[in-house]
Scaffold this active site. Structure first.
Site, PDB file in Angstrom:
ATOM      1  N   PHE A 190       0.844  -1.200   0.000  1.00  9.59           N
ATOM      2  CA  PHE A 190       0.000   0.000   0.000  1.00  9.59           C
ATOM      3  C   PHE A 190       0.873   1.242   0.000  1.00  9.59           C
ATOM      4  O   PHE A 190       1.743   1.421   0.861  1.00  9.59           O
ATOM      5  CB  PHE A 190      -0.911   0.006   1.230  1.00  9.59           C
ATOM      6  CG  PHE A 190      -1.874   1.155   1.279  1.00  9.59           C
ATOM      7  CD1 PHE A 190      -2.749   1.402   0.234  1.00  9.59           C
ATOM      8  CD2 PHE A 190      -1.929   1.992   2.383  1.00  9.59           C
ATOM      9  CE1 PHE A 190      -3.657   2.448   0.278  1.00  9.59           C
ATOM     10  CE2 PHE A 190      -2.828   3.038   2.449  1.00  9.59           C
ATOM     11  CZ  PHE A 190      -3.701   3.275   1.392  1.00  9.59           C
ATOM     12  N   GLY A 191       0.614   2.124  -0.954  1.00  9.26           N
ATOM     13  CA  GLY A 191       1.302   3.409  -1.041  1.00  9.26           C
ATOM     14  C   GLY A 191       0.349   4.539  -0.743  1.00  9.26           C
ATOM     15  O   GLY A 191      -0.728   4.624  -1.342  1.00  9.26           O
ATOM     16  N   TYR A 192       0.719   5.406   0.177  1.00 12.16           N
ATOM     17  CA  TYR A 192      -0.134   6.540   0.563  1.00 12.16           C
ATOM     18  C   TYR A 192       0.652   7.845   0.554  1.00 12.16           C
ATOM     19  O   TYR A 192       0.086   8.916   0.703  1.00 12.16           O
ATOM     20  CB  TYR A 192      -0.734   6.315   1.955  1.00 12.16           C
ATOM     21  CG  TYR A 192       0.319   6.071   3.019  1.00 12.16           C
ATOM     22  CD1 TYR A 192       0.899   7.119   3.705  1.00 12.16           C
ATOM     23  CD2 TYR A 192       0.760   4.780   3.289  1.00 12.16           C
ATOM     24  CE1 TYR A 192       1.885   6.900   4.654  1.00 12.16           C
ATOM     25  CE2 TYR A 192       1.734   4.545   4.235  1.00 12.16           C
ATOM     26  CZ  TYR A 192       2.297   5.601   4.910  1.00 12.16           C
ATOM     27  OH  TYR A 192       3.287   5.376   5.844  1.00 12.16           O
ATOM     28  N   GLY A 193       1.976   7.766   0.390  1.00 10.46           N
ATOM     29  CA  GLY A 193       2.860   8.938   0.335  1.00 10.46           C
ATOM     30  C   GLY A 193       3.800   8.759  -0.837  1.00 10.46           C
ATOM     31  O   GLY A 193       3.371   8.573  -1.971  1.00 10.46           O
ATOM     32  N   SER A 194       5.096   8.764  -0.556  1.00 13.39           N
ATOM     33  CA  SER A 194       6.082   8.684  -1.644  1.00 13.39           C
ATOM     34  C   SER A 194       6.031   7.370  -2.416  1.00 13.39           C
ATOM     35  O   SER A 194       6.434   7.327  -3.573  1.00 13.39           O
ATOM     36  CB  SER A 194       7.491   8.918  -1.111  1.00 13.39           C
ATOM     37  OG  SER A 194       7.867   7.891  -0.208  1.00 13.39           O
TER      38      SER A 194
ATOM     39  N   GLU B  20      11.958   1.969   4.400  1.00  9.48           N
ATOM     40  CA  GLU B  20      10.910   2.403   5.317  1.00  9.48           C
ATOM     41  C   GLU B  20      11.249   2.195   6.791  1.00  9.48           C
ATOM     42  O   GLU B  20      10.706   2.893   7.642  1.00  9.48           O
ATOM     43  CB  GLU B  20       9.592   1.687   4.991  1.00  9.48           C
ATOM     44  CG  GLU B  20       9.097   1.908   3.572  1.00  9.48           C
ATOM     45  CD  GLU B  20       8.745   3.353   3.265  1.00  9.48           C
ATOM     46  OE1 GLU B  20       8.323   4.094   4.176  1.00  9.48           O
ATOM     47  OE2 GLU B  20       8.906   3.757   2.102  1.00  9.48           O
TER      48      GLU B  20
END
Length: 179
Positions: free
Chosen positions: A7-11, A86
């Site tokens: 899941f990507g929500y930023g960079s 991360e």
């Protein structure tokens, strides 16, 4: 082999950095996208921390982003690279959480959420303070404002409304114009 979703929500939305074979708009319930992590590596320094986005747990919240299905031959190297990227300061915690894809499917995906007990956690900062910090912080990956601008622009392109990021982008530009 079981699918690996991230899941990507930023960079990760605009710079995933791993091979993927499928991308979908997705929603993660119970978490808010928030500039609630002090960045001392990528977008700030120990002396002048920046802020980066994290998934902050909040009852009733929902975070909209992108789900990436990783190329089957790239599971191990992708997880290794993501953990290096991360988990650099241990402020993020890797979790496998349920996402709702916008095509109606429910999947399990690797998500990086904030450890609310970590020293870098700073949830609840007023937006005005966030804007001031983001306007001036610079780290190993560049200016904090570029991170905000790229994320805000990508959300608009995807049709995802995030009022806080829109407000922050506008006010960071004001901070910079004011000198």
């Amino acid at each position: 082999m079981q699918d690996l979703w991230v899941f990507g929500y930023g960079s990760l939305m605009w710079n995933p950095g791993f091979p993927h074979v499928e991308t979908h708009l997705a929603t993660l319930s119970g978490y808010a996208r928030s500039f609630c992590m002090r960045s001392i590596h990528h977008r700030g320094t120990v002396e002048n921390p920046g802020l980066v986005l994290a998934l902050d747990p909040h009852e009733g919240a929902a975070c909209h982003g992108l789900a990436f299905r990783v190329s089957p031959d790239a599971h191990a190297p992708t997880l290794s690279a993501l953990r290096e990227r991360e988990l650099v300061s241990s402020a993020y915690v890797e979790r496998v959480l349920t996402l709702d894809l916008h095509d109606g499917r429910r999947i399990e995906a690797v998500c990086y959420v904030i450890d609310t007990e970590h020293v870098q956690y700073c949830g609840g900062l007023p937006l005005s303070e966030q804007a001031r910090i983001i306007a001036h912080a610079v780290g190993g990956m560049g200016p904090n404002r570029e991170y905000l601008e790229n994320t805000a622009r990508h959300l608009v392109e995807l049709g995802i409304e995030d009022e806080d990021l829109t407000w922050l982008a506008r006010n960071v530009r004001r901070h910079l114009a004011a000198g």
